[in-house]
Design an enzyme around this catalytic site. Structure first.
Site, PDB file in Angstrom:
ATOM      1  N   CYS A   1     -11.087 -11.544 -12.279  1.00  0.00           N
ATOM      2  CA  CYS A   1     -10.538 -12.891 -12.127  1.00  0.00           C
ATOM      3  C   CYS A   1     -11.339 -13.876 -12.975  1.00  0.00           C
ATOM      4  O   CYS A   1     -12.582 -13.867 -12.950  1.00  0.00           O
ATOM      5  CB  CYS A   1     -10.576 -13.320 -10.657  1.00  0.00           C
ATOM      6  SG  CYS A   1      -9.966 -15.001 -10.355  1.00  0.00           S
TER       7      CYS A   1
ATOM      8  N   GLU B   1      -9.707 -15.806  26.010  1.00  0.00           N
ATOM      9  CA  GLU B   1      -9.379 -16.333  24.675  1.00  0.00           C
ATOM     10  C   GLU B   1      -9.110 -17.833  24.796  1.00  0.00           C
ATOM     11  O   GLU B   1      -8.426 -18.277  25.718  1.00  0.00           O
ATOM     12  CB  GLU B   1      -8.145 -15.607  24.113  1.00  0.00           C
ATOM     13  CG  GLU B   1      -7.528 -16.224  22.883  1.00  0.00           C
ATOM     14  CD  GLU B   1      -8.482 -16.371  21.722  1.00  0.00           C
ATOM     15  OE1 GLU B   1      -8.458 -17.443  21.089  1.00  0.00           O
ATOM     16  OE2 GLU B   1      -9.253 -15.425  21.458  1.00  0.00           O
TER      17      GLU B   1
ATOM     18  N   CYS C   1     -18.876 -10.244  12.353  1.00  0.00           N
ATOM     19  CA  CYS C   1     -18.548 -10.474  10.954  1.00  0.00           C
ATOM     20  C   CYS C   1     -19.714 -11.075  10.186  1.00  0.00           C
ATOM     21  O   CYS C   1     -19.571 -11.366   8.988  1.00  0.00           O
ATOM     22  CB  CYS C   1     -17.308 -11.355  10.810  1.00  0.00           C
ATOM     23  SG  CYS C   1     -17.476 -12.990  11.572  1.00  0.00           S
TER      24      CYS C   1
END
Length: 395
Positions: A82, A283, A353
């Site tokens: 890219c 949640e 993460c």
């Protein structure tokens, strides 16, 4: 009495440095040293000699720089696919100049270093490749809109919006039709390519394509705009498989699914505890819970609690056999780790993460008597410094 004269703040901004590049560090850069200071260098690889321009300097013990020329290249440097993956370019990709296998090795080095430094854990780790290759994997992307109403991607550590024509880590053909349109200046546009290959996008003024169809763990979800789903299409099944193996919830048992989203892991846990067991999903997004309830309507053993985990957890009763937690990037933190350990679950499956947040959480669990029993990591974000980890903790 004379007053001490303070030294002027050190500022190397725009200075060009010739650097010998050292090891990779968490955050998508490598570490170099110059005149006693640390320089975090993007677009470089360990072992290279580069010319780098300093792009950010707060005057402390470190500054940030972008490599603008490579004097001595690493053997596994490759051309970036890219044009925006360069100094002054897009902030999305960090490692397009490294071959994909090297990218995974760099991420494994980062994970091992974070575990050692923050949790005192010495462990050889591997970041596993997911199916699909290093390009075209990003099925959900958030675009920024500039002052003229044109959507694009932000420059690295900047609010500037780049006028991209496409992005090679997104599915071919998905972005150009969106990028040709105009949106409310200063807003955002989320683009989703679902499991059927349909492109959806929504902004403050437009919602396109109806609910997004997503499939994993042998089930199907119809997701409202803005509801979270993993960006890599292979990751939900990969994570579900690990959760299924490590959770090992007993028949008739109790499982908690914290930060449960639309119930991906709850579906797996429900199959393990069976109709006589109980799965509690916590949640904070009401839209995610609504979509999850619809998708898991055939599983009455799944109950839903809407709210922030730190507020709902004290109201949950009893001792869970297993807890699955998939917190945001900051991790669980001391308060939640201590609250969980006080309940004495037989197993905790921690999905993370961010490797630094995971390592900090593992240190907190260790202080409360839980050890790291298993660890896996997946290259769910090729070309970037991000990856996904899963840890199993047992008393």
């Amino acid at each position: 009495m004379k007053q001490a004269v303070s030294e002027p703040a050190l500022d190397w901004t725009d200075r060009v440095l010739e650097l010998d590049v050292g090891p990779v560090a968490h955050g998508g850069h490598c570490v170099a040293r110059h005149e006693g200071r640390v320089v975090f260098v993007r677009h470089a690889l360990p072992g290279e000699r580069v010319l780098a321009v300093v792009v950010e300097d707060a005057g402390g013990g470190f500054c940030r720089a972008d490599a603008v020329a490579v004097r001595e290249a690493a053997p596994r440097r490759v051309p970036a696919p890219c044009v925006w993956a360069r100094a002054g370019g897009c902030g999305g990709c960090d490692f397009q100049h490294a071959d994909p296998a090297l990218q995974r090795e760099l991420k494994a080095t980062v994970l091992a270093e974070q575990l050692r430094r923050l949790a005192g854990i010495e462990r050889a780790v591997e970041v596993e490749e997911l199916p699909g290759g290093a390009l075209g994997w990003r099925h959900r992307v958030r675009l920024a809109v500039d002052a003229d109403g044109r959507a694009g991607l932000r420059a690295h550590r900047s609010h500037d919006v780049l006028p991209i024509a496409d992005c090679p880590i997104t599915p071919a053909g998905a972005l150009p039709p969106v990028l040709e349109q105009h949106f409310a200046p200063g807003g955002e546009v989320e683009v989703v390519v679902d499991a059927d290959g349909t492109t959806h996008f929504d902004s403050t003024a437009h919602v396109g394509g109806g609910p997004a169809v997503q499939r994993a763990a042998g089930r199907e979800w119809l997701l409202s705009p803005g509801v979270f789903w993993q960006v890599h299409p292979a990751l939900p099944d990969a994570l579900s498989s690990v959760v299924a193996e490590w959770a090992a919830a007993p028949s008739g048992g109790v499982a908690w699914d914290l930060y449960g989203g639309v119930g991906l892991f709850a579906a797996v846990l429900a199959g393990q505890v069976g109709p006589d067991g109980e799965v509690v999903v916590v949640e904070s997004s009401a839209r995610a819970v609504a979509d999850g309830r619809a998708a898991l309507a055939d599983l009455p053993q799944v109950g839903w609690r809407i709210g922030r985990v730190e507020r709902v957890l004290p109201t949950l009763e009893g001792r869970p056999d297993v807890v699955v937690a998939d917190p945001p990037r900051r991790g669980l933190g001391r308060e939640l780790v201590e609250a969980l350990c006080a309940r004495g679950p037989g197993r905790v499956v921690h999905v993370a993460c961010d490797p630094a947040a995971l390592a900090r959480d593992l240190a907190l669990f260790a202080a409360r008597g839980y050890r790291l029993a298993e660890l896996r990591a997946f290259d769910a974000f090729p070309m970037t410094h991000h990856f996904e980890s899963v840890a199993l903790l047992t008393p």
